[in-house]
Every structure is written in structure tokens, then in C-alpha cells.
Design a protein around this motif. Structure first.
Motif, PDB file in Angstrom:
ATOM      1  N   LEU A  50      -5.800  -0.075   3.798  1.00 16.70           N
ATOM      2  CA  LEU A  50      -5.853  -0.405   5.221  1.00 16.70           C
ATOM      3  C   LEU A  50      -4.658  -1.244   5.641  1.00 16.70           C
ATOM      4  CD1 LEU A  50      -9.653  -1.229   5.679  1.00 16.70           C
ATOM      5  CD2 LEU A  50      -8.446   0.799   6.488  1.00 16.70           C
ATOM      6  N   TYR A  51      -4.272  -2.191   4.775  1.00 16.18           N
ATOM      7  CA  TYR A  51      -3.107  -3.011   5.096  1.00 16.18           C
ATOM      8  C   TYR A  51      -1.849  -2.136   5.138  1.00 16.18           C
ATOM      9  CZ  TYR A  51       0.230  -6.829   5.209  1.00 16.18           C
ATOM     10  OH  TYR A  51       1.247  -7.672   5.585  1.00 16.18           O
ATOM     11  N   GLY A  52      -1.728  -1.244   4.159  1.00 16.97           N
ATOM     12  CA  GLY A  52      -0.582  -0.339   4.136  1.00 16.97           C
ATOM     13  C   GLY A  52      -0.552   0.589   5.334  1.00 16.97           C
ATOM     14  N   TYR A  53      -1.726   0.955   5.825  1.00 19.56           N
ATOM     15  CA  TYR A  53      -1.811   1.805   7.013  1.00 19.56           C
ATOM     16  C   TYR A  53      -1.313   1.058   8.252  1.00 19.56           C
ATOM     17  CZ  TYR A  53      -3.809   4.476  10.863  1.00 19.56           C
ATOM     18  OH  TYR A  53      -3.967   5.173  12.032  1.00 19.56           O
ATOM     19  N   GLY A  54      -1.538  -0.259   8.276  1.00 19.69           N
ATOM     20  CA  GLY A  54      -1.117  -1.045   9.425  1.00 19.69           C
ATOM     21  C   GLY A  54      -2.220  -1.879  10.048  1.00 19.69           C
ATOM     22  N   PRO A  57      -5.386  -8.558  10.834  1.00 17.05           N
ATOM     23  CA  PRO A  57      -6.519  -9.382  11.256  1.00 17.05           C
ATOM     24  C   PRO A  57      -6.837  -9.206  12.740  1.00 17.05           C
ATOM     25  CG  PRO A  57      -5.131 -10.635   9.781  1.00 17.05           C
ATOM     26  CD  PRO A  57      -4.404  -9.349  10.050  1.00 17.05           C
ATOM     27  N   GLY A  58      -8.112  -9.031  13.018  1.00  9.72           N
ATOM     28  CA  GLY A  58      -8.557  -8.857  14.403  1.00  9.72           C
ATOM     29  C   GLY A  58      -8.724  -7.418  14.824  1.00  9.72           C
ATOM     30  N   ASP A  59      -8.153  -6.477  14.068  1.00  5.48           N
ATOM     31  CA  ASP A  59      -8.339  -5.063  14.399  1.00  5.48           C
ATOM     32  C   ASP A  59      -9.800  -4.674  14.177  1.00  5.48           C
ATOM     33  OD1 ASP A  59      -5.721  -4.585  15.132  1.00  5.48           O
ATOM     34  OD2 ASP A  59      -5.103  -3.850  13.162  1.00  5.48           O
ATOM     35  N   LYS A  60     -10.305  -3.763  15.002  1.00  4.59           N
ATOM     36  CA  LYS A  60     -11.705  -3.352  14.924  1.00  4.59           C
ATOM     37  C   LYS A  60     -11.812  -1.978  14.243  1.00  4.59           C
ATOM     38  CE  LYS A  60     -12.415  -6.853  17.778  1.00  4.59           C
ATOM     39  NZ  LYS A  60     -11.109  -6.980  18.447  1.00  4.59           N
ATOM     40  N   ILE A  61     -12.752  -1.877  13.308  1.00  2.71           N
ATOM     41  CA  ILE A  61     -12.998  -0.633  12.579  1.00  2.71           C
ATOM     42  C   ILE A  61     -14.484  -0.317  12.652  1.00  2.71           C
ATOM     43  CG2 ILE A  61     -12.906   0.525  10.330  1.00  2.71           C
ATOM     44  CD1 ILE A  61     -10.534  -1.232   9.609  1.00  2.71           C
ATOM     45  N   ALA A  62     -14.812   0.926  12.996  1.00  8.69           N
ATOM     46  CA  ALA A  62     -16.206   1.340  13.107  1.00  8.69           C
ATOM     47  C   ALA A  62     -16.686   2.009  11.822  1.00  8.69           C
ATOM     48  CB  ALA A  62     -16.376   2.318  14.271  1.00  8.69           C
ATOM     49  N   MET A  78     -12.425  -4.069   4.388  1.00  6.98           N
ATOM     50  CA  MET A  78     -11.772  -4.328   5.676  1.00  6.98           C
ATOM     51  C   MET A  78     -11.806  -5.813   6.037  1.00  6.98           C
ATOM     52  SD  MET A  78     -14.306  -3.178   8.808  1.00  6.98           S
ATOM     53  CE  MET A  78     -14.881  -1.606   8.202  1.00  6.98           C
ATOM     54  N   MET A  79     -12.941  -6.476   5.744  1.00  6.17           N
ATOM     55  CA  MET A  79     -13.053  -7.883   6.115  1.00  6.17           C
ATOM     56  C   MET A  79     -12.124  -8.770   5.310  1.00  6.17           C
ATOM     57  SD  MET A  79     -17.073  -8.527   7.060  1.00  6.17           S
ATOM     58  CE  MET A  79     -17.700  -7.930   5.480  1.00  6.17           C
ATOM     59  N   ALA A  80     -11.751  -8.325   4.099  1.00  3.40           N
ATOM     60  CA  ALA A  80     -10.844  -9.110   3.263  1.00  3.40           C
ATOM     61  C   ALA A  80      -9.436  -9.182   3.839  1.00  3.40           C
ATOM     62  CB  ALA A  80     -10.805  -8.549   1.846  1.00  3.40           C
ATOM     63  N   ILE A  84     -12.364  -6.444  11.703  1.00  3.00           N
ATOM     64  CA  ILE A  84     -13.722  -6.689  12.189  1.00  3.00           C
ATOM     65  C   ILE A  84     -14.530  -5.407  12.109  1.00  3.00           C
ATOM     66  CG2 ILE A  84     -15.103  -7.588  14.084  1.00  3.00           C
ATOM     67  CD1 ILE A  84     -12.967  -9.535  12.894  1.00  3.00           C
ATOM     68  N   ASN A  85     -15.642  -5.450  11.383  1.00  2.00           N
ATOM     69  CA  ASN A  85     -16.509  -4.285  11.256  1.00  2.00           C
ATOM     70  C   ASN A  85     -17.397  -4.156  12.491  1.00  2.00           C
ATOM     71  OD1 ASN A  85     -18.204  -2.218  10.491  1.00  2.00           O
ATOM     72  ND2 ASN A  85     -18.838  -3.142   8.564  1.00  2.00           N
ATOM     73  N   VAL A  86     -17.387  -2.959  13.088  1.00  2.00           N
ATOM     74  CA  VAL A  86     -18.264  -2.656  14.219  1.00  2.00           C
ATOM     75  C   VAL A  86     -19.164  -1.489  13.793  1.00  2.00           C
ATOM     76  CG1 VAL A  86     -18.411  -2.088  16.676  1.00  2.00           C
ATOM     77  CG2 VAL A  86     -16.440  -3.372  15.814  1.00  2.00           C
ATOM     78  N   PRO A  87     -20.318  -1.794  13.179  1.00  3.55           N
ATOM     79  CA  PRO A  87     -21.203  -0.723  12.714  1.00  3.55           C
ATOM     80  C   PRO A  87     -22.027  -0.149  13.860  1.00  3.55           C
ATOM     81  CG  PRO A  87     -22.169  -2.843  12.199  1.00  3.55           C
ATOM     82  CD  PRO A  87     -20.837  -3.127  12.844  1.00  3.55           C
TER      83      PRO A  87
END
Length: 243
Positions: A50-54, A57-62, A78-80, A84-87
Motif C-alpha cells: 500500500l505504501y509503494g502504491y502511494g 496516513p489519512g487516506d481512506k480504504i474500504a 493499512m492501519m500500520a 483509515i479503514n472504512v468497513p
């Protein structure tokens, strides 16, 4: 190692209650899963990818899926890196998906199967922030969740710097209400909001290390998610049903 931030959980388990089978699911009639050490490595691979993708911190992922080990791995990974996880529930309306994705400004989505991929893909053009959709099941013409995994530690310094800057009172997840009183409302929860309940619950629920628990309530429900963190904290193996 302390369990003060949600992404600390599997490293805490590795130090205090390492398991041969930490989380598992039933595949073709047989239980398959990951040891604690394997989960730790998979979570790191998600963080790296995820970091390599871009993702920053603060980005939202569902995450929209039935329960499975990959749900927990992507959640922690993702949280590491401060994402921010948006389930979300797999059975809500397309109108609610559209509203939540735009309201939260979701950047990436992890979905369970073909049906969910087609649902979210059908509204992707109406969600300016959404860049890519990954699937947990293999779906033709879709990116599989393992595509994001990046083994090793190519971004070790960068990720360690991010982790060291995340505190227990920082935002960890946004969970949307069902919308019975209007449009869904995003509830912002910190790491401590969940870890404190997991730690307290460990003194109440009759669970002990090396027990096996079958999880049935959806992980996008905050109670089940918190209880699973409680199980990981105590050293309980968590099993999910067949997909």
C-alpha cells in the motif's frame, strides 16, 4: 510489545501467545489459514504494498466482504501506515455505497467477490477519489488482493517512521450507521476506543489461550471486530465459515 494501537495486535500475539493457526477459513471443505508469524508477515506485505502504491496516513480504504483472514490482514496492514479503514456491509444499497464512498473520499476498495466488484465498479465513475478495486476472491478482469502484497521490507524506515508517529488516540476507523435516521453517519473511532474494550472484555468473556472460536457476526460490525481483536489479544484461534 504492548497492544495500544490496533495494528500492534499480531506482533503482540507473536510475543505472548504465538499460534500455529491464528486465523482460518474453510476452503473446499478443509480449514486453511495462517500461523501468527505468517499473519505478521502478510500484514507487513500489505503495508509495504500500500505504501509503494502511494497510500499515506489519512487516506481512506474500504473493505466490503464476508469474514475471512484477508479481512483482518488488510485491516491491520493499512492501519500500520496510518490509512483509515472504512468497513461496509456487503448487502447495502448501491445508493448507500455511492454516498459513503464519496462522503469518506475512499481511495481504494477491497471487496469479497464478483457481485460486489461489479456493484462498486458500476459506480466507480461517480466516485472521483476511488482509484482501484481489489477482490478477495479471484475475479476475471479484477485486481486480486494478493497483487498489492510486497514481501520484504523495502519501505522499512518510512513505515517505521509512520508507525512511531501513530498514537492510541489517533483515528483508526470510520464506521457508518445504517442510515435509518437519514443518510448514513460516519462514526470516527480511535485505536484506544477499540483496544480498551478488547482489553476489558478479556477479563469478562470466558476465553483462554488456545481455544478455538467460530466467528459469525460480520467483521464490519464494530462488536465483532472488537471481539476478534480481543480473541487475538488473548491468544484464541479465530475460524471463519466457508465462502
Amino acid at each position: 510489545m504492548e497492544f495500544n494501537r490496533l495494528f500492534d495486535i499480531f506482533e503482540y500475539q507473536a510475543e505472548h501467545h504465538p499460534l500455529k493457526l491464528s486465523i482460518a477459513e474453510k476452503v473446499d471443505g478443509a480449514w486453511k489459514g495462517y500461523s501468527t508469524i505468517e499473519v505478521v508477515e502478510k500484514c507487513k506485505a500489505v503495508s509495504n504494498g500500500l505504501y509503494g502504491y502511494g497510500i499515506r496516513p489519512g487516506d481512506k480504504i474500504a473493505i466490503i466482504s464476508t469474514n475471512r483472514p484477508a479481512w483482518n490482514i488488510v485491516d491491520v496492514g493499512m492501519m500500520a501506515i496510518g490509512a483509515i479503514n472504512v468497513p461496509m456491509y456487503p448487502n447495502i444499497s448501491i445508493a448507500d455505497y455511492l454516498y459513503i464512498f464519496n462522503n469518506a473520499e475512499i481511495k481504494l476498495a477491497f471487496v469479497g467477490d464478483r457481485q460486489l466488484f461489479e456493484k462498486i465498479n458500476s459506480i466507480k465513475s461517480q466516485i472521483p477519489s476511488l482509484e482501484k478495486i481489489y477482490t478477495f476472491n479471484k475475479v476475471e478482469s479484477a485486481d486480486h488482493w494478493t497483487d498489492i502484497l510486497l514481501e520484504g521490507e523495502p519501505f522499512e524506515k518510512e513505515i517505521d517512521s509512520i508507525k512511531n508517529g501513530i498514537w492510541e488516540d489517533d483515528l483508526a476507523t470510520i464506521i457508518y450507521t445504517s442510515g435509518t435516521t437519514g443518510t448514513p453517519k460516519g462514526v470516527m473511532l480511535s485505536h484506544k476506543n477499540i483496544t480498551s474494550n478488547a482489553k476489558a472484555g478479556a477479563h469478562v468473556l470466558p476465553v483462554t489461550p488456545d481455544m478455538r472460536i467460530l466467528s459469525t457476526l460480520p467483521l464490519c460490525h464494530i462488536f465483532e471486530r472488537m471481539v476478534c481483536y480481543l480473541f487475538f489479544y488473548v491468544g484464541v484461534s479465530v475460524y471463519y465459515g466457508e465462502k
